[in-house]
Design a protein around this motif. Structure first.
Motif, mmCIF file in Angstrom:
data_model
loop_
_atom_site.group_PDB
_atom_site.id
_atom_site.type_symbol
_atom_site.label_atom_id
_atom_site.label_comp_id
_atom_site.label_asym_id
_atom_site.label_seq_id
_atom_site.Cartn_x
_atom_site.Cartn_y
_atom_site.Cartn_z
ATOM 1 N N THR A 110 0.789 -1.195 -0.083
ATOM 2 C CA THR A 110 -0.002 0.005 0.012
ATOM 3 C C THR A 110 0.857 1.089 -0.075
ATOM 4 N N VAL A 111 0.534 2.145 -0.752
ATOM 5 C CA VAL A 111 1.467 3.304 -1.055
ATOM 6 C C VAL A 111 0.487 4.540 -0.509
ATOM 7 N N SER A 112 1.318 5.459 0.504
ATOM 8 C CA SER A 112 0.372 6.559 0.905
ATOM 9 C C SER A 112 1.524 7.685 0.992
ATOM 10 N N PHE A 113 0.640 9.036 0.707
ATOM 11 C CA PHE A 113 1.572 10.173 0.686
ATOM 12 C C PHE A 113 2.293 10.410 2.105
ATOM 13 N N ASP A 114 1.795 10.029 3.241
ATOM 14 C CA ASP A 114 2.421 9.983 4.537
ATOM 15 C C ASP A 114 3.875 9.204 4.495
ATOM 16 N N THR A 115 3.620 7.927 3.784
ATOM 17 C CA THR A 115 4.921 7.053 3.692
ATOM 18 C C THR A 115 6.048 7.538 2.769
ATOM 19 N N PHE A 116 5.626 8.269 1.738
ATOM 20 C CA PHE A 116 6.439 8.840 0.686
ATOM 21 C C PHE A 116 7.217 10.300 1.674
ATOM 22 N N GLU A 142 13.453 17.976 -14.976
ATOM 23 C CA GLU A 142 12.442 17.237 -14.586
ATOM 24 C C GLU A 142 11.014 17.336 -15.207
ATOM 25 N N THR A 143 10.707 18.943 -15.116
ATOM 26 C CA THR A 143 9.621 19.345 -15.600
ATOM 27 C C THR A 143 9.747 19.363 -17.274
ATOM 28 N N ASN A 144 10.790 19.589 -17.716
ATOM 29 C CA ASN A 144 10.851 19.314 -19.161
ATOM 30 C C ASN A 144 10.656 18.011 -19.596
ATOM 31 N N GLU A 145 11.139 17.120 -18.812
ATOM 32 C CA GLU A 145 10.922 15.501 -19.074
ATOM 33 C C GLU A 145 9.463 15.272 -19.032
ATOM 34 N N LYS A 167 4.566 8.669 -15.692
ATOM 35 C CA LYS A 167 4.562 8.159 -14.522
ATOM 36 C C LYS A 167 5.939 8.518 -13.726
ATOM 37 N N GLU A 168 6.695 8.040 -14.188
ATOM 38 C CA GLU A 168 8.257 8.263 -13.865
ATOM 39 C C GLU A 168 8.692 9.763 -13.607
ATOM 40 N N GLU A 169 8.379 10.322 -14.455
ATOM 41 C CA GLU A 169 8.812 11.880 -14.586
ATOM 42 C C GLU A 169 8.158 12.630 -13.542
ATOM 43 N N LEU A 170 6.761 12.267 -13.266
ATOM 44 C CA LEU A 170 5.927 13.072 -12.135
ATOM 45 C C LEU A 170 6.383 12.685 -10.954
ATOM 46 N N GLY A 171 6.851 11.270 -10.783
ATOM 47 C CA GLY A 171 7.244 10.787 -9.503
ATOM 48 C C GLY A 171 8.676 11.783 -9.231
ATOM 49 N N ASP A 172 9.523 11.768 -10.322
ATOM 50 C CA ASP A 172 10.653 12.788 -10.047
ATOM 51 C C ASP A 172 10.291 14.137 -9.699
ATOM 52 N N VAL A 173 9.444 14.618 -10.204
ATOM 53 C CA VAL A 173 9.057 16.126 -9.685
ATOM 54 C C VAL A 173 8.429 16.161 -8.348
ATOM 55 N N LEU A 174 7.669 15.201 -8.000
ATOM 56 C CA LEU A 174 6.805 14.995 -6.813
ATOM 57 C C LEU A 174 8.214 14.936 -5.658
ATOM 58 N N SER A 175 9.061 14.039 -5.951
ATOM 59 C CA SER A 175 10.336 13.882 -5.186
ATOM 60 C C SER A 175 11.062 15.065 -4.587
ATOM 61 N N LEU A 176 11.513 15.786 -5.972
ATOM 62 C CA LEU A 176 12.100 17.043 -5.828
ATOM 63 C C LEU A 176 11.332 18.073 -4.944
ATOM 64 N N TRP A 177 10.058 18.388 -5.289
ATOM 65 C CA TRP A 177 9.153 19.107 -4.621
ATOM 66 C C TRP A 177 9.290 18.731 -3.205
ATOM 67 N N ALA A 178 9.115 17.482 -2.682
ATOM 68 C CA ALA A 178 9.347 17.100 -1.453
ATOM 69 C C ALA A 178 10.513 17.479 -0.810
ATOM 70 N N ILE A 179 11.590 17.070 -1.340
ATOM 71 C CA ILE A 179 12.917 17.299 -1.079
ATOM 72 C C ILE A 179 13.085 18.969 -0.760
ATOM 73 N N VAL A 180 12.715 19.778 -1.658
ATOM 74 C CA VAL A 180 12.695 21.183 -1.504
ATOM 75 C C VAL A 180 12.109 21.488 -0.159
ATOM 76 N N CYS A 181 10.803 21.269 -0.044
ATOM 77 C CA CYS A 181 9.972 21.458 0.963
ATOM 78 C C CYS A 181 10.688 20.974 2.422
ATOM 79 N N MET A 182 11.162 19.862 2.395
ATOM 80 C CA MET A 182 12.069 19.286 3.668
ATOM 81 C C MET A 182 13.307 20.247 3.884
#
Length: 128
Positions: free
Chosen positions: A2-8, A37-40, A54-69
């Protein structure tokens, strides 16, 4: 699995704590990565490449979260504030969603631009 945003977010937080590359790159270093990544994502959309999208959106989401952290670590803001701002924008620019009513494309665009214009004027007043 099971995948959750909190786990991510927990995984990203742990990455930020333990990954020396993230620490060395720092918050300012992620701008170019976001552009790349946005260009991808754009390329995957143009090519109708769903798997890559899907892969590239995951990359953007990961970068977003890293910047937030990283911003949290620097005491600039926390991730919850970013999410709250996003919700405020949705409420402002798409009020019909919260009113549970359908609108035409023309009306949606008109509402969106009117809200954006109002936001710009409010920002301008705050900087004066």
């Amino acid at each position: 699995m099971t995948v959750s945003f909190d786990t991510f977010l927990k995984l990203i937080r742990k990455s930020v704590e333990l990954d020396p590359w993230i620490k060395e790159t720092g918050i300012e270093g992620y701008g170019d990565f976001m552009i790349e990544e946005t260009n991808e994502v754009i390329e995957a959309l143009k090519n109708n490449d769903v798997d890559n999208l899907k892969e590239e959106l995951g990359d953007v989401l990961s970068l977003w979260a890293i910047v937030c952290m990283l911003a949290e670590e620097e005491k600039l803001f926390d991730t919850e504030e970013v999410i709250k701002k996003a919700i405020e924008k949705i409420r402002s620019r798409r009020p019909y969603v919260f009113e549970d009513r359908e609108v035409s494309i023309e009306e949606a665009v008109k509402i969106w631009y009117a809200a954006k214009d109002k936001e710009k004027k409010l920002k301008a007043k705050k900087t004066v």
